[in-house]
Design an enzyme around this catalytic site. Structure first.
Site, mmCIF file in Angstrom:
data_model
loop_
_atom_site.group_PDB
_atom_site.id
_atom_site.type_symbol
_atom_site.label_atom_id
_atom_site.label_comp_id
_atom_site.label_asym_id
_atom_site.label_seq_id
_atom_site.Cartn_x
_atom_site.Cartn_y
_atom_site.Cartn_z
ATOM 1 N N TYR A 66 -31.734 -9.228 -8.672
ATOM 2 C CA TYR A 66 -32.472 -10.637 -9.751
ATOM 3 C C TYR A 66 -32.896 -9.937 -11.003
ATOM 4 C CZ TYR A 66 -31.947 -13.558 -5.209
ATOM 5 O OH TYR A 66 -31.526 -14.667 -4.269
ATOM 6 N N PHE A 213 -28.066 -22.480 -2.676
ATOM 7 C CA PHE A 213 -27.612 -23.374 -3.090
ATOM 8 C C PHE A 213 -27.221 -24.675 -2.828
ATOM 9 C CE2 PHE A 213 -24.179 -20.491 -4.739
ATOM 10 C CZ PHE A 213 -24.962 -20.324 -6.058
ATOM 11 N N PRO A 214 -28.932 -25.563 -1.787
ATOM 12 C CA PRO A 214 -29.421 -26.676 -1.042
ATOM 13 C C PRO A 214 -28.958 -28.047 -2.103
ATOM 14 C CG PRO A 214 -31.529 -25.438 -2.376
ATOM 15 C CD PRO A 214 -30.286 -24.615 -2.492
ATOM 16 N N LEU A 215 -28.622 -27.617 -3.289
ATOM 17 C CA LEU A 215 -29.108 -28.714 -4.020
ATOM 18 C C LEU A 215 -27.669 -29.205 -4.879
ATOM 19 C CD1 LEU A 215 -31.901 -28.585 -6.492
ATOM 20 C CD2 LEU A 215 -31.245 -30.078 -4.137
ATOM 21 N N PHE A 219 -23.985 -32.285 -9.116
ATOM 22 C CA PHE A 219 -25.478 -32.817 -10.280
ATOM 23 C C PHE A 219 -25.010 -32.314 -10.931
ATOM 24 C CE2 PHE A 219 -27.622 -32.844 -5.852
ATOM 25 C CZ PHE A 219 -28.540 -33.777 -5.944
#
Length: 301
Positions: A66, A213-215, A219
């Site tokens: 990262y 990517f829990p969301l 969205f």
């Protein structure tokens, strides 16, 4: 259970000597755009990390690629010396090229080097959990070869637990024949249930399941069907759609651990509040009905 852990969805026994809050923090977004280069606001990233710990979060997910390197260095700057209960987990098996591309790096020697790099940048002597980010068999290298390197490092005391990321059910079961797998990170959320079978297998095996990517991507796309259900539940509960999605995951299976990421203190606090959001049976049933196990919302249309 402490009041802080209760507000974070309770606790989970990741290993014999490792208890984590079910709502944790994913540090990926603390790097620059595209998870590449330094953050736009370094001090704000430091504040997010420190606020996460203040809120009682003791499970932070990170990775040396990262940035690369940026996020691990931020964590060490913000939080070292670490609290006794802080669990830092990392991933190995990939690297970034000069354009920010994500490329596999799974040779056993490379995996060993990556563990040492993570230890150095995080200022640790032992890593609590290391995920093998599995990007497929590479020429002359099998999953067993890669796991063998991690088992060797565990025997040397450089890591305590082994996890897998981006794997199939079959690969998880193969890995279990070689060693105990403490946790699996795979794509899973309220609109993408393609890892539903694997979720069940991990629960049965006593391994944690950590959705990345829990969301979901819905969205950003604002699909009418997804927004309609989530919005209705959120309005009934006086919560945000983000909080409802995270709370649904906590209800979905007791071995699910959350690591939503953000570079904003406000969003961090919003995500964390999902740990204490109570959904009714009717709420859960509506969300369950959005997508069948094994499918995504896109496939359902």
């Amino acid at each position: 259970m402490t009041s802080a852990s209760s507000a974070l969805g309770g606790e989970y026994q990741l290993a014999v000597d490792l208890t984590v809050s079910r709502v944790g923090f994913g540090a990926m977004q603390l790097a620059g755009p595209g998870v590449f280069g330094p953050p736009r606001d370094r001090e704000r990233s430091i504040q997010v990390l420190r606020r996460a710990v203040e809120l009682g979060i003791n499970h932070i997910d990170t990775c040396d690629y990262y940035g690369p390197w940026v996020v691990n260095e931020l964590i060490a700057e913000a939080l070292h010396p670490y609290g006794d209960d802080l669990v830092l987990v990392t991933k190995i098996g990939a690297y970034r090229d000069h354009q920010g591309g994500w490329l596999p790096l799974g040779h056993p020697d490379a995996l060993r080097a990556q563990v040492h790099d993570n230890l150095r940048r995080l200022r640790l002597e032992t890593l609590d959990l290391v995920y093998l980010r599995y990007l497929g068999d590479q020429p002359g290298i099998t999953l067993a070869d890669q796991l063998g390197a991690l088992i060797e490092l565990r025997e040397q005391g450089l890591l305590r637990n082994i996890g897998l990321s981006n794997v199939s059910t079959e690969q998880f079961e193969e890995a279990q024949r070689h060693t105990r797998i403490a946790a699996v990170q795979n794509l899973y959320n309220v609109v993408n249930r393609t890892s539903a079978e694997l979720l069940g297998k991990t629960a049965a095996a006593g391994a944690a399941f950590v959705p990345f990517f829990p969301l979901g991507s819905g969205f950003a796309d604002s699909r009418a069907r997804e927004d309609g259900v989530l919005r209705a539940v959120a309005e009934r509960r006086g919560a945000t759609q983000t909080q409802v999605s995270l709370a649904w995951l906590l209800r979905r299976s007791p071995n699910i651990l959350l690591i939503p990421g953000t570079s904003s203190v406000a969003h961090l606090q919003e995500n964390t509040a999902a740990g204490s959001l109570e959904l009714t049976a009717d709420d859960v049933a509506e969300l369950d009905a959005l997508v069948a196990d094994g499918e995504t919302l896109e496939a359902a249309h």
